[in-house]
Enzyme design. Structure first.
Site, PDB file in Angstrom:
ATOM      1  N   GLY A 132       0.809  -1.216   0.000  1.00  0.00           N
ATOM      2  CA  GLY A 132       0.000   0.000   0.000  1.00  0.00           C
ATOM      3  C   GLY A 132       0.837   1.259   0.000  1.00  0.00           C
ATOM      4  CB  CYS A 133       3.686   2.334   2.079  1.00  0.00           C
ATOM      5  SG  CYS A 133       2.802   2.305   3.655  1.00  0.00           S
ATOM      6  CB  THR A 134       5.114   0.376  -2.809  1.00  0.00           C
ATOM      7  OG1 THR A 134       6.070  -0.052  -1.829  1.00  0.00           O
ATOM      8  CG2 THR A 134       5.763   0.463  -4.179  1.00  0.00           C
TER       9      THR A 134
END
Length: 152
Positions: free
Chosen positions: A43-45
């Site tokens: 998700g953060c990527t």
């Protein structure tokens, strides 16, 4: 959590390029501060790469971007280099800035509870006040929501 009209908490954090970045560095400009849980996770990527790809649009609208997580500078450097991120990643290892913005929260996963970042972002106006806040954002929709607001 902070709301539009609130003064943005002042901060100074180490950045992925070895510098220190402060809120005051952006005086007179708008700044998107986005808080994310962890470098190099799915998700953060997605969120970071979407912001990277939309950075020219944000810049043309007079908005700078910084990402903040509790990861170390070393972790940020690897994350930045792996995905060619084009904005500063700030290390909030003691989560003091996340706490000041009200995004250090109790979370739960697989039946266990822990403290961590609630994925959120804040648009800070040129005078250092919260212009807009996006709590609990979805990673894949974040950049588009911010861009829609800015172009609105």
């Amino acid at each position: 959590m902070l709301s539009p009209g609130d003064a943005a908490p002042d901060f100074t954090l180490p950045a992925d390029d070895g510098s220190s970045v402060s809120l005051g560095d952006f005086a007179g400009r708008r700044l998107l501060v986005y808080f994310y849980p962890k470098d190099d996770t799915p998700g953060c990527t997605t969120q970071a790469c979407d912001l990277r790809d939309d950075l020219p649009a944000f810049s043309s609208l007079g908005v700078d971007v910084v990402g903040v997580s509790p990861d170390s500078v070393k972790s940020h450097v690897k994350f930045r280099d792996k995905y060619d991120l084009n904005f500063p990643l700030l290390a909030d290892e003691d989560h003091a800035v996340a706490e000041a913005f009200g995004v250090w929260k109790e979370k739960s996963m697989y039946g266990r509870t822990f403290m961590g970042i609630e994925r959120s972002s804040f648009l800070i106006d040129a005078e250092g006040r919260i212009e807009q806040a996006w709590p609990k954002v979805k990673a894949g929709k974040h950049a588009a929501m911010v861009k829609e607001y800015l172009e609105g």
